[in-house]
Design a protein around this motif. Structure first.
Motif, short mmCIF file in Angstrom:
data_model
loop_
_atom_site.label_atom_id
_atom_site.label_comp_id
_atom_site.label_asym_id
_atom_site.label_seq_id
_atom_site.Cartn_x
_atom_site.Cartn_y
_atom_site.Cartn_z
N GLY A 156 66.74 46.47 74.81
CA GLY A 156 65.68 45.77 74.07
C GLY A 156 65.13 44.59 74.83
N SER A 157 66.00 43.85 75.53
CA SER A 157 65.54 42.70 76.32
C SER A 157 64.61 43.14 77.44
CB SER A 157 66.75 41.96 76.92
OG SER A 157 67.54 41.38 75.91
N PHE A 158 64.96 44.22 78.12
CA PHE A 158 64.10 44.72 79.20
C PHE A 158 62.74 45.16 78.68
CE2 PHE A 158 67.87 44.88 81.88
CZ PHE A 158 67.34 44.64 83.14
N LEU A 159 62.71 45.77 77.50
CA LEU A 159 61.44 46.22 76.94
C LEU A 159 60.63 45.04 76.39
CD1 LEU A 159 62.53 49.51 75.16
CD2 LEU A 159 61.47 49.24 77.40
N ASP A 160 61.30 44.11 75.73
CA ASP A 160 60.61 42.93 75.21
C ASP A 160 59.92 42.15 76.32
OD1 ASP A 160 61.29 43.38 72.58
OD2 ASP A 160 63.00 41.99 72.57
N GLU A 161 60.59 42.05 77.47
CA GLU A 161 60.04 41.28 78.58
C GLU A 161 59.21 42.11 79.55
OE1 GLU A 161 62.25 38.17 80.32
OE2 GLU A 161 63.81 38.20 78.77
N ARG A 162 59.01 43.39 79.17
CA ARG A 162 58.17 44.28 80.00
C ARG A 162 58.68 44.38 81.43
NH1 ARG A 162 57.01 44.77 75.12
NH2 ARG A 162 54.85 44.86 74.37
N LEU A 163 59.99 44.47 81.58
CA LEU A 163 60.60 44.51 82.91
C LEU A 163 61.12 45.90 83.27
CD1 LEU A 163 62.54 41.12 82.89
CD2 LEU A 163 60.52 41.69 84.24
N ALA A 164 61.11 46.84 82.33
CA ALA A 164 61.52 48.21 82.63
C ALA A 164 60.30 49.01 83.07
CB ALA A 164 62.17 48.85 81.40
N ASP A 165 60.52 49.93 83.99
CA ASP A 165 59.43 50.74 84.54
C ASP A 165 59.43 52.17 84.03
OD1 ASP A 165 58.39 48.76 86.65
OD2 ASP A 165 60.52 48.88 87.14
N LYS A 166 60.61 52.66 83.69
CA LYS A 166 60.74 54.07 83.32
C LYS A 166 61.79 54.21 82.23
CE LYS A 166 60.84 58.47 85.83
NZ LYS A 166 61.11 59.10 87.15
N ALA A 167 61.68 55.27 81.43
CA ALA A 167 62.66 55.54 80.38
C ALA A 167 63.18 56.95 80.51
CB ALA A 167 62.06 55.32 79.00
N LEU A 168 64.47 57.10 80.27
CA LEU A 168 65.15 58.39 80.27
C LEU A 168 65.85 58.48 78.92
CD1 LEU A 168 65.82 60.76 82.25
CD2 LEU A 168 67.86 59.48 82.90
N ILE A 169 65.31 59.30 78.01
CA ILE A 169 65.76 59.29 76.61
C ILE A 169 66.33 60.66 76.24
CG2 ILE A 169 65.08 58.87 74.22
CD1 ILE A 169 62.65 57.29 75.38
N PHE A 170 67.59 60.66 75.81
CA PHE A 170 68.25 61.88 75.36
C PHE A 170 68.33 61.84 73.83
CE2 PHE A 170 69.64 61.20 79.68
CZ PHE A 170 69.69 62.48 80.23
N ILE A 171 67.80 62.86 73.18
CA ILE A 171 67.77 62.90 71.72
C ILE A 171 68.58 64.09 71.23
CG2 ILE A 171 66.29 62.98 69.68
CD1 ILE A 171 64.00 61.97 71.47
N ALA A 172 69.60 63.80 70.43
CA ALA A 172 70.45 64.85 69.88
C ALA A 172 69.90 65.33 68.54
CB ALA A 172 71.87 64.31 69.69
N PRO A 173 70.06 66.63 68.21
CA PRO A 173 69.53 67.17 66.95
C PRO A 173 70.45 66.84 65.77
CG PRO A 173 70.61 68.90 68.18
CD PRO A 173 70.68 67.67 69.04
N SER A 174 70.60 65.55 65.49
CA SER A 174 71.45 65.11 64.39
C SER A 174 70.85 63.87 63.76
CB SER A 174 72.86 64.80 64.89
OG SER A 174 72.83 63.80 65.88
N ILE A 175 71.22 63.64 62.51
CA ILE A 175 70.74 62.46 61.77
C ILE A 175 71.96 61.65 61.34
CG2 ILE A 175 69.51 61.63 59.73
CD1 ILE A 175 67.83 64.22 59.87
N ILE A 176 71.98 60.38 61.72
CA ILE A 176 73.12 59.51 61.41
C ILE A 176 72.84 58.67 60.18
CG2 ILE A 176 74.43 57.52 62.25
CD1 ILE A 176 74.27 58.75 65.03
N GLY A 177 71.64 58.07 60.10
CA GLY A 177 71.29 57.27 58.94
C GLY A 177 72.07 55.97 58.85
N GLY A 178 71.85 55.27 57.76
CA GLY A 178 72.59 54.04 57.52
C GLY A 178 71.81 52.79 57.86
N THR A 179 71.66 51.93 56.86
CA THR A 179 70.96 50.66 57.07
C THR A 179 71.67 49.80 58.09
OG1 THR A 179 70.19 50.71 54.78
CG2 THR A 179 70.08 48.59 55.91
N ASN A 180 73.00 49.86 58.10
CA ASN A 180 73.78 48.99 58.97
C ASN A 180 74.18 49.62 60.30
OD1 ASN A 180 73.81 46.88 57.04
ND2 ASN A 180 75.46 47.90 55.93
N SER A 181 73.74 50.84 60.55
CA SER A 181 74.05 51.45 61.85
C SER A 181 73.11 50.89 62.91
CB SER A 181 73.94 52.97 61.79
OG SER A 181 72.72 53.38 61.23
#
Length: 224
Positions: A156-181
């Motif tokens: 989050g810090s890297f994205l807030d400060e616009r210091l990241a150049d690339k993203a590598l995002i792995f998304i699993a086919p599951s739902i965790i949910g939870g307000t506090n997660s």
């Protein structure tokens, strides 16, 4: 050209953007094949970076795959208050280690240096390591590219400060949910949708049901 390393942030999350359950369980969100591929990608980087909470919770080794063990992969731990345990597994490997901090702790620093660790101190930014200053110092060490593997506050810090150049995002086919997660990306975030960070030049792959999305980060405001 700017004296700053190229930064890739890696995120592993559920369909609803969670990297762990509300109790902190995170092993494993994604499949074995996704994790193997993510480890394989480490060989393309000079440096792998994590936050101290990742070290305290998971105690990772942060090593390249065995067949690439000759690859020099510098490990950087962002640890504002120098809380890293001296028995942490990543300290007991042959790869170089850098710990970035704000707090001055002479005895702890001395012990880390005796173990071969390079301690880098930056100015405080809201009580945390100034990651822009850290990147500048890494650049002066001729570190050309950095893979940020977590946790959510550091990403989050890297994205807030616009210091990241690339993203590598792995998304699993599951739902965790939870307000506090925990969210996959913490930090301040954007105030308006038009300021949301986009991806461009996107590529996608599938691994045992997981989807990997890779792209360059686009910080230009959107106009709907």
């Amino acid at each position: 050209t700017k004296g700053m390393p190229f930064v890739t942030v890696k995120i592993a999350e559920s369909l609803d953007g969670k990297p762990a359950t509300r109790t902190g369980e995170s092993k494993w969100i994604t499949s074995e094949s996704s994790r193997q591929y993510a480890h394989l990608r480490r060989r393309f980087y000079d440096c792998i970076m994590v936050g101290i909470n990742t070290v305290l919770k998971d105690d990772p080794r942060l090593e390249p795959l065995e067949r690439f063990k000759r690859h020099k992969l510098i490990k950087v731990v962002v640890d504002s208050r120098l809380r890293i345990p001296l028995h942490a597994r990543l300290l007991n490997t042959c790869q170089p280690v850098i710990v970035a901090c704000v707090k001055k702790a002479i005895l702890k620093e001395k012990k880390l240096r005796q173990m071969g660790v390079l301690v880098i101190r930056t100015k405080s930014k809201k009580g945390r390591v100034d990651i822009r200053e850290l990147l500048e110092k890494l650049g002066r060490l001729e570190i050309r590219n950095v893979l940020v593997e977590g946790g959510s506050a550091l990403v989050g810090s890297f994205l807030d400060e616009r210091l990241a150049d690339k993203a590598l995002i792995f998304i699993a086919p599951s739902i965790i949910g939870g307000t506090n997660s925990m969210p996959a990306v913490a930090g301040e975030g954007v105030k308006q949708l038009r300021s949301a960070i986009g991806l461009k030049d996107i590529t996608m792959k599938r691994f045992s049901g997981d989807i990997m999305i890779e792209g360059y980060l686009n910080y230009v405001h959107r106009h709907y």
